[in-house]
Design a protein around this motif. Structure first.
Motif, PDB file in Angstrom:
ATOM      1  N   THR A  39       0.826   5.710   2.328  1.00 41.11           N
ATOM      2  CA  THR A  39       1.249   5.503   0.952  1.00 41.11           C
ATOM      3  C   THR A  39       0.445   4.387   0.301  1.00 41.11           C
ATOM      4  O   THR A  39      -0.094   3.497   0.982  1.00 41.11           O
ATOM      5  N   LYS A  40       0.390   4.433  -1.017  1.00 43.50           N
ATOM      6  CA  LYS A  40      -0.334   3.389  -1.747  1.00 43.50           C
ATOM      7  C   LYS A  40       0.320   2.019  -1.553  1.00 43.50           C
ATOM      8  O   LYS A  40      -0.373   0.999  -1.526  1.00 43.50           O
ATOM      9  N   ALA A  41       1.636   2.009  -1.417  1.00 47.28           N
ATOM     10  CA  ALA A  41       2.342   0.744  -1.190  1.00 47.28           C
ATOM     11  C   ALA A  41       1.913   0.120   0.143  1.00 47.28           C
ATOM     12  O   ALA A  41       1.698  -1.100   0.233  1.00 47.28           O
ATOM     13  N   GLU A  42       1.779   0.955   1.171  1.00 48.92           N
ATOM     14  CA  GLU A  42       1.345   0.449   2.478  1.00 48.92           C
ATOM     15  C   GLU A  42      -0.096  -0.048   2.418  1.00 48.92           C
ATOM     16  O   GLU A  42      -0.416  -1.118   2.961  1.00 48.92           O
ATOM     17  N   GLU A  44      -1.716  -1.087  -0.250  1.00 43.14           N
ATOM     18  CA  GLU A  44      -1.796  -2.300  -1.077  1.00 43.14           C
ATOM     19  C   GLU A  44      -1.363  -3.528  -0.279  1.00 43.14           C
ATOM     20  O   GLU A  44      -1.989  -4.580  -0.366  1.00 43.14           O
ATOM     21  N   ARG A  45      -0.316  -3.385   0.502  1.00 39.23           N
ATOM     22  CA  ARG A  45       0.135  -4.515   1.321  1.00 39.23           C
ATOM     23  C   ARG A  45      -0.947  -4.948   2.304  1.00 39.23           C
ATOM     24  O   ARG A  45      -1.269  -6.133   2.426  1.00 39.23           O
TER      25      ARG A  45
END
Length: 287
Positions: A39-42, A44-45
């Motif tokens: 995912t993009k959230a993963e 980005e982190r």
């Protein structure tokens, strides 16, 4: 060593000022390559952590990243690579997470005509190349370690020691026996004898495909070791083909009890236990 006088200060300022948009484009580029597998959230982190670790290194000579100043980012990449192995990503997909930042930095600095920035970008590109290669190698090391760990765990699972009666243990073996596995059999059996205080052990090789000289020798050593621990050991499940092989190899089992099946071995063991129990009772009465 620095890439030039200024130690990458101008590029650092440029990258820091555009951090959010730079990371967003970086995430989008890698996300497209992974096709939704992360995912993009993963991403980005992870990339923000990597970005913060990279900032102090802009301007450094990246041809040799073995120095202490690169210690933190090497450790981060090692952990990142290991997590990517466990998640099922390929080494190319893992290393591309680092390499993909190059294009975004090139695009960011394209409108800056300061020659120092251009040299700093080239130096930074070399640094990312070195870090990407480190990631690739780290992935390979992590994969080897994980495969080894899984092999050891599988070996443990495929060599169970089962308590089938009070004082009676059984080791049902299935598949192929080699030196490593027979060593595990010996260690687990001896430890189980200590833990349970059992006096009888059955090594059942009904499911073993073949027995060669080395395997037979390991089995004999296991039986001898069990005897030294005060336990009687029986080998069961010797099929006709294996019996012929053992004879052809000239392997002598001596006075070791062998049985055709696990059931025969269990009957023999229980009968022997009853005889010993009766003998102990008689001795107790006499005493």
């Amino acid at each position: 060593m620095t890439a030039d006088a200024g130690h990458g200060q101008r590029l650092t300022e440029l990258v820091r000022a555009s951090a959010d948009s730079l990371i967003d484009r970086w995430v989008d580029a890698v996300s497209a390559q992974l096709r939704g597998r992360s995912t993009k959230a993963e991403l980005e982190r992870d990339f923000r952590e990597l970005f913060e670790a990279l900032l102090p290194l802009i301007g450094l000579d990246g041809r040799d990243i073995s120095g202490p100043e690169f210690g933190d980012i090497r450790s981060w990449l090692d952990e990142y690579s290991r997590s990517r192995v466990r998640a099922g990503f390929t080494p190319s997909e893992t290393a591309s997470s680092v390499f993909s930042l190059k294009r975004e930095v090139f695009d960011l600095s394209a409108s800056d005509d300061d020659p120092k920035v251009f040299r700093q970008v080239l130096a930074f590109s070399g640094l990312l190349d070195a870090l990407g290669l480190w990631t690739f190698e780290s992935y390979a090391r992590a994969r080897e370690e994980i495969i080894k760990e899984q092999s050891e765990q599988l070996l443990e699972l495929t060599t169970p020691v089962v308590k089938i009666w009070e004082g009676v243990l059984a080791v049902p073996l299935v598949g192929t026996l080699d030196s490593a596995r027979t060593q595990v059999v010996m260690e687990k059996l001896l430890q189980a004898l200590v833990d349970t205080g059992s006096e009888h052990a059955i090594i059942d090789i009904t499911g073993v495909f073949a027995v060669d000289t080395q395997v037979a020798q390991h089995l004999l050593k296991t039986v001898v070791a069990a005897r030294l621990m005060g336990a009687e050991c029986i080998v069961s499940g010797i099929r006709p083909q294996i019996a012929q092989t053992i004879v052809a190899l000239g392997i002598e089992f001596g006075d070791i009890v062998t049985k055709a099946s696990l059931a025969d071995a269990l009957r023999h063991t229980l009968r022997d236990a009853q005889v010993r129990g009766a003998a102990d009772a008689v001795r107790g009465e006499v005493g």
